[in-house]
Write a protein that holds these residues in place. Sequence first.
Motif, PDB file in Angstrom:
ATOM      1  N   LEU A   1       0.828  -1.207   0.000  1.00 34.21           N
ATOM      2  CA  LEU A   1       0.000   0.000   0.000  1.00 34.21           C
ATOM      3  C   LEU A   1       0.864   1.259   0.000  1.00 34.21           C
ATOM      4  O   LEU A   1       0.607   2.200  -0.757  1.00 34.21           O
ATOM      5  CB  LEU A   1      -0.941  -0.010   1.210  1.00 34.21           C
ATOM      6  CG  LEU A   1      -1.975   1.099   1.290  1.00 34.21           C
ATOM      7  CD1 LEU A   1      -2.881   1.111   0.070  1.00 34.21           C
ATOM      8  CD2 LEU A   1      -2.801   0.949   2.558  1.00 34.21           C
ATOM      9  N   ASP A   2       1.902   1.281   0.828  1.00 31.85           N
ATOM     10  CA  ASP A   2       2.821   2.425   0.850  1.00 31.85           C
ATOM     11  C   ASP A   2       3.478   2.628  -0.514  1.00 31.85           C
ATOM     12  O   ASP A   2       3.630   3.754  -0.978  1.00 31.85           O
ATOM     13  CB  ASP A   2       3.914   2.232   1.906  1.00 31.85           C
ATOM     14  CG  ASP A   2       3.401   2.350   3.328  1.00 31.85           C
ATOM     15  OD1 ASP A   2       2.290   2.876   3.526  1.00 31.85           O
ATOM     16  OD2 ASP A   2       4.115   1.912   4.248  1.00 31.85           O
TER      17      ASP A   2
ATOM     18  N   PHE B   1       0.981   4.178  -3.157  1.00 36.94           N
ATOM     19  CA  PHE B   1       0.782   5.613  -2.963  1.00 36.94           C
ATOM     20  C   PHE B   1       2.073   6.389  -3.191  1.00 36.94           C
ATOM     21  O   PHE B   1       2.062   7.450  -3.809  1.00 36.94           O
ATOM     22  CB  PHE B   1       0.226   5.900  -1.565  1.00 36.94           C
ATOM     23  CG  PHE B   1      -1.257   5.974  -1.535  1.00 36.94           C
ATOM     24  CD1 PHE B   1      -1.903   7.197  -1.599  1.00 36.94           C
ATOM     25  CD2 PHE B   1      -2.020   4.823  -1.463  1.00 36.94           C
ATOM     26  CE1 PHE B   1      -3.283   7.268  -1.589  1.00 36.94           C
ATOM     27  CE2 PHE B   1      -3.399   4.892  -1.445  1.00 36.94           C
ATOM     28  CZ  PHE B   1      -4.030   6.112  -1.513  1.00 36.94           C
TER      29      PHE B   1
ATOM     30  N   LEU C   1      -4.894   8.653   2.419  1.00 30.68           N
ATOM     31  CA  LEU C   1      -4.188   7.430   2.790  1.00 30.68           C
ATOM     32  C   LEU C   1      -4.249   7.213   4.299  1.00 30.68           C
ATOM     33  O   LEU C   1      -4.563   6.121   4.763  1.00 30.68           O
ATOM     34  CB  LEU C   1      -2.729   7.509   2.329  1.00 30.68           C
ATOM     35  CG  LEU C   1      -1.822   6.348   2.760  1.00 30.68           C
ATOM     36  CD1 LEU C   1      -2.296   5.044   2.131  1.00 30.68           C
ATOM     37  CD2 LEU C   1      -0.386   6.643   2.387  1.00 30.68           C
ATOM     38  N   HIS C   2      -3.982   8.242   5.059  1.00 32.90           N
ATOM     39  CA  HIS C   2      -3.997   8.125   6.519  1.00 32.90           C
ATOM     40  C   HIS C   2      -5.383   7.719   7.036  1.00 32.90           C
ATOM     41  O   HIS C   2      -5.502   6.869   7.910  1.00 32.90           O
ATOM     42  CB  HIS C   2      -3.556   9.438   7.157  1.00 32.90           C
ATOM     43  CG  HIS C   2      -3.579   9.415   8.647  1.00 32.90           C
ATOM     44  ND1 HIS C   2      -2.661   8.707   9.389  1.00 32.90           N
ATOM     45  CD2 HIS C   2      -4.435   9.978   9.536  1.00 32.90           C
ATOM     46  CE1 HIS C   2      -2.939   8.849  10.669  1.00 32.90           C
ATOM     47  NE2 HIS C   2      -4.018   9.610  10.789  1.00 32.90           N
TER      48      HIS C   2
ATOM     49  N   TYR D   1      -5.996   3.957   5.713  1.00 32.83           N
ATOM     50  CA  TYR D   1      -4.850   3.047   5.693  1.00 32.83           C
ATOM     51  C   TYR D   1      -5.153   1.693   6.334  1.00 32.83           C
ATOM     52  O   TYR D   1      -4.935   0.644   5.725  1.00 32.83           O
ATOM     53  CB  TYR D   1      -3.649   3.703   6.388  1.00 32.83           C
ATOM     54  CG  TYR D   1      -2.366   2.936   6.244  1.00 32.83           C
ATOM     55  CD1 TYR D   1      -1.633   3.027   5.073  1.00 32.83           C
ATOM     56  CD2 TYR D   1      -1.886   2.121   7.261  1.00 32.83           C
ATOM     57  CE1 TYR D   1      -0.450   2.338   4.912  1.00 32.83           C
ATOM     58  CE2 TYR D   1      -0.698   1.425   7.107  1.00 32.83           C
ATOM     59  CZ  TYR D   1       0.012   1.537   5.935  1.00 32.83           C
ATOM     60  OH  TYR D   1       1.176   0.841   5.786  1.00 32.83           O
TER      61      TYR D   1
ATOM     62  N   TRP E   1      -7.648  -0.419   4.353  1.00 31.69           N
ATOM     63  CA  TRP E   1      -7.064  -0.932   3.115  1.00 31.69           C
ATOM     64  C   TRP E   1      -6.046  -2.032   3.377  1.00 31.69           C
ATOM     65  O   TRP E   1      -5.954  -2.983   2.614  1.00 31.69           O
ATOM     66  CB  TRP E   1      -6.438   0.200   2.312  1.00 31.69           C
ATOM     67  CG  TRP E   1      -7.451   1.131   1.710  1.00 31.69           C
ATOM     68  CD1 TRP E   1      -8.772   0.877   1.468  1.00 31.69           C
ATOM     69  CD2 TRP E   1      -7.223   2.462   1.287  1.00 31.69           C
ATOM     70  NE1 TRP E   1      -9.378   1.980   0.911  1.00 31.69           N
ATOM     71  CE2 TRP E   1      -8.444   2.968   0.785  1.00 31.69           C
ATOM     72  CE3 TRP E   1      -6.121   3.292   1.280  1.00 31.69           C
ATOM     73  CZ2 TRP E   1      -8.579   4.241   0.282  1.00 31.69           C
ATOM     74  CZ3 TRP E   1      -6.252   4.569   0.774  1.00 31.69           C
ATOM     75  CH2 TRP E   1      -7.469   5.042   0.278  1.00 31.69           C
TER      76      TRP E   1
END
Length: 167
Positions: free
Chosen positions: A61-62, A65, A105-106, A109, A112
């Motif tokens: 995920l990181d 993004f 995202l935060h 997060y 997800w």
Amino acid sequence: MSMLWNENPNYLSGAGLVWDIAGAYLLGRGLLVADKAIMDLAKTKWSFSASILRSECEHRLDTKFGLGLLIFGFLIQALASAWVNLDLASATWLAFLVVVPLGWLHGHYQVWVLMDTFRALETLPTRDLTEEILRKTFADYPERIWKMAVINSDFDFARPDQKLDAK
């Protein structure tokens, strides 16, 4: 005039750098792993390691993004190289817009990461993982996050007293 001072700076290039730095941070975040997480990954496990699964889902995920932010930052810098010029106020607003995807995202997060974990678990030939086992791996996640991920992913766990075959 000194070579260290530009009378006509292109602030758009600076805005692109802000996006690049944010993307590079997310891509590099995997290197900033806490000692506890490293020890969880280093422990021996049966079958598969839920903590490694969680870690890899977080990294994926990181990376998604971070790569998106880097690409957008490079596009902004390409525009600046093509002599597109913005005033300082406009470029500052464009740079501060990086908080939009970072905030998104935060805010999502944990949901997800859980959904990505469930998606990875769908590839197992048997569903012998109980919800209790996975919850231990995600003990730091609040109940509302857990429920959102389960509802949105439609993932079914095996009951402790039975094993289910894959769909």
